[in-house]
Design a protein around this motif. Structure first.
Motif: not given
Length: 365
Positions: A113, A115, A118, A122, A168, A175-178, A180-181
């Motif tokens: 991520f 980030n 994380v 998560y 997903w 995207s990895v942000s998707t 994560l959400l």
């Protein structure tokens, strides 16, 4: 003066060249890992020796070596042998394995991520395992067999990660942000399910069992638990270590990684699967334990840098030492009252993490 372009090229070379960096940092890797191995060994000896029955360190080491068929010739009483081999050593080894799994899983997730905030929980793995365990406790399946609890927890973790990956894919956004959400959404849903089971627990005994498990702990862990989780965790750690170079490239961005020959999609799925497997297996025998996968990789990164050739094994060793030490504190800090190790990890991990964030923002670390 070195230009920004030259600096960027130097960083890319250090992170992606398959040969030169190993020659350059080989001694550094060995030194860091050697220090962490010695630290882990000392912590495990300390945790095995200290308790209501105190055992000298040299006796603890001798008993452990004798148990694994390395005859030392050191004399000790039979009581100490039983305490070490039947009670403390299995608990300490399980704690080390779970800590290693959570530590390296956190490093993998933070690398994927890009980030440092994380952790494996998560993406819903821990919550899925918690739901599986709560269901087993709620319906009394643990009275049928002691293996129903870890089995249900692992099944819950597996179903959770498969659901998240399926959603997903349906989102058509890679995207990895998707991801994560989606994981955060599933986490909230699973937490609500756990609350429903807690509120409708048929008796105080089931309620206490559920709350006790959710707080995490290593009570009554045996060699059967060690045998159950060690092949999966050690095997996954070994496989993950071979993806250090790919993770280094992915730190530079997906496009840079693709241009360097990395199959980003395949690598991401493999590493997510490994992180989910290790977290699910670990949580299945320990209960929910937070902050290990968040704090340990972050500390290792601040101390030794973002190179995953060091970060992955160092996070595993650091996570193992941290959790064994936390378990020792949970047993002794309020003796004879025993705290849950998950509570100790939260009490210690949260302030450390906040301190590191403040220090790193000020440029002190």
């Amino acid at each position: 003066m070195i230009s920004d372009r030259e600096k960027k090229t130097s960083v890319q070379t250090e992170l992606t060249d398959p040969i030169k960096p190993y020659k350059k940092v080989y001694s550094k890797i060995l030194f860091i890992l050697g220090i962490l191995i010695i630290t882990l060994f000392c912590v495990m000896v300390l945790a095995s020796s200290i308790g209501p029955v105190s055992i000298p360190f040299n006796h603890t080491i001798a008993i452990a070596l004798d148990f694994f068929k390395f005859n030392t010739g050191v004399e000790y009483i039979q009581r100490d042998y039983i305490v070490i081999t039947e009670i403390r050593l299995p608990r300490v080894i399980v704690g080390a394995l779970v800590g290693a799994a959570l530590g390296i899983s956190g490093a993998i997730m933070q690398g994927l991520f890009r980030n440092p905030l994380v952790e494996p929980g998560y993406i819903g793995v821990s919550s899925g395992a918690a739901v599986g365990a709560v269901i087993a406790l709620f319906f009394g399946w643990t009275q049928i067999s002691k293996w129903f609890l870890p089995g249900a927890a692992f099944l819950g973790a597996l179903l959770s990660i498969l659901t998240i990956l399926f959603i997903w894919q349906l989102s058509r956004k890679s995207s990895v942000s998707t991801l994560l959400l989606v994981g955060l959404g599933i986490n909230l849903f699973l937490s609500a399910i756990i609350s429903v089971f807690i509120a409708s627990a048929p008796s105080e005994q089931e309620l206490r069992s559920i709350v006790f498990w959710l707080q995490g702990g290593f009570e009554a862990r045996t060699w059967h638990h060690v045998q159950l989780i060690s092949p999966f965790i050690l095997g996954a750690i070994l496989i993950a270590a071979f993806f250090a170079r790919e993770l280094n490239m992915m730190l530079l961005g997906d496009e840079q990684a693709k241009s360097s020959g990395v199959n980003v999609r395949k690598t991401r799925y493999i590493l997510l699967g490994l992180a989910a497997l290790m977290t699910g297996i670990g949580v299945s025998v320990s209960g929910t334990i937070g902050f290990v996968g968040l704090v340990v990789p972050h500390v290792i990164r601040l101390l030794f840098g973002p190179d995953h050739r060091i970060l992955l094994p160092a996070s595993a060793l650091g996570g193992a030492a941290f959790l064994v030490l936390a378990d020792l504190v949970s047993r002794m800090v309020l003796h004879p009252v025993v705290l849950q190790v998950g509570v100790v990890c939260a009490l210690v991990g949260a302030p450390i993490f906040l301190f590191l964030i403040l220090k790193s923002r000020r440029g002190s670390i």
